[in-house]
Design a protein around this motif. Structure first.
Motif, short mmCIF file in Angstrom:
data_model
loop_
_atom_site.label_atom_id
_atom_site.label_comp_id
_atom_site.label_asym_id
_atom_site.label_seq_id
_atom_site.Cartn_x
_atom_site.Cartn_y
_atom_site.Cartn_z
N SER A 97 -1.20 29.33 29.12
CA SER A 97 0.20 29.19 28.70
C SER A 97 0.38 28.13 27.62
CB SER A 97 1.11 28.90 29.90
OG SER A 97 0.87 27.62 30.42
N LYS A 107 -0.40 29.73 24.27
CA LYS A 107 0.68 30.63 23.89
C LYS A 107 1.91 29.85 23.43
CE LYS A 107 2.23 34.98 25.86
NZ LYS A 107 2.36 35.75 27.10
N ARG A 108 2.30 28.87 24.23
CA ARG A 108 3.55 28.13 23.98
C ARG A 108 3.50 27.34 22.68
NH1 ARG A 108 3.50 24.00 27.22
NH2 ARG A 108 2.82 25.37 28.88
N SER A 122 -5.02 28.19 19.16
CA SER A 122 -5.95 29.23 19.61
C SER A 122 -6.73 28.72 20.81
CB SER A 122 -6.86 29.70 18.49
OG SER A 122 -7.46 28.60 17.88
N GLU A 123 -7.03 29.64 21.73
CA GLU A 123 -7.76 29.29 22.94
C GLU A 123 -9.10 28.69 22.56
OE1 GLU A 123 -6.66 31.22 27.09
OE2 GLU A 123 -8.27 32.22 26.04
#
Ligand code: TMP
Length: 240
Positions: A101, A104-105, A109-110
């Motif tokens: 999250s 995303k928020r 990037s992961e």
């Protein structure tokens, strides 16, 4: 072990039973798995066994390093005896690497490493969908006192340091995790579980996900990931 005991509460992943001693509870870890606040439902074969054993290893290790927690003893493959805590209804998330999250928020990037551990609080309320809150909300709603929150923050950051150091030689990256705390005889202690349901673990070399994201995102090899974490914690040879 739970035969004849009164069930006090059934959550999404655990059942809690009363014992003859009001200070102690029995926790049974289920194979049931949910995600997105219960919207996605399923089952992960032997997850109850893995999460019980994995949590026990973490709780024992943390106790030897001075982190008070609710763990008393394992009483079965899927069961542990714990101290009866008055749970603080705040989920404490610690993040070392952007994922889930936060990614995303904040549009990260992961896999982006955060410059320092980032703490977040969520109000533990399924009907509200566990909204993110801050210390002002926690004080206003009287979920915990500012002094208790100081202790909780300090403990969460210490737990992060301990877990990072413990998992590194096992070839595991601790991306983020969620903790719950409670009050027991006037003391704040760590409760709930520490498992692939509540942590993101990535293989340090391949960055393969070894946690519940495999279930959340339908990545396959879900059971294998839980098994792999337990194997590494037990120091057994691994397949990955
Ligand atoms: P998130 O990126 O979805 O906010 O999750 C952060 C961490 O918290 C991740 O390690 C999974 C864990 N977590 C829980 O244990 N329970 C939950 O309900 C959620 C949403 C996350």
């Amino acid at each position: 072990m739970t035969k004849g005991l009164k069930m006090l509460y059934e959550g999404k992943a655990k059942k809690i039973y009363e014992t003859a001693d009001p200070e102690l509870l029995l926790v049974h870890y289920k194979d049931d798995a949910t995600a997105f606040n219960g919207l996605k439902k399923g089952s992960i074969r032997d997850k109850g066994y893995y999460n019980n054993q994995i949590s026990a290893i973490f709780f024992k290790m943390l106790a030897t390093r001075g982190v008070s927690n609710h763990f008393v003893e394992l009483t079965g493959e899927r069961e542990m005896l714990v101290k009866n805590l008055e749970i603080v209804p705040v989920e404490v998330v610690v993040r070392n690497i952007a994922a889930g999250s936060l990614a995303k928020r904040l549009g990260k990037s992961e896999g982006t490493k955060l410059p320092f551990p980032v703490l977040e609080f969520y109000y533990k309320d399924d009907e509200l969908g566990d909204p993110m809150i801050n210390r002002y909300h926690i004080k206003a709603l009287e979920l915990a006192s500012p002094k208790e929150m100081d202790t909780i923050e300090e403990m969460a950051l210490k737990i992060n340091e301990i877990l990072l150091a413990y998992l590194k030689p096992l070839g595991l990256e601790l991306v983020d995790f969620k903790l719950e705390f409670g009050r027991h005889q006037g003391e704040i202690m760590l409760g709930d579980e520490i498992s692939p349901d509540t942590c993101r673990f990535w293989d340090a070399k391949t960055h393969e996900k070894l946690d519940k994201d495999r279930f959340r995102r339908d990545l396959g090899k879900v059971e294998e990931a839980y098994q792999e974490i337990l194997k590494r914690l037990k120091g057994e040879k691994t397949d990955v």
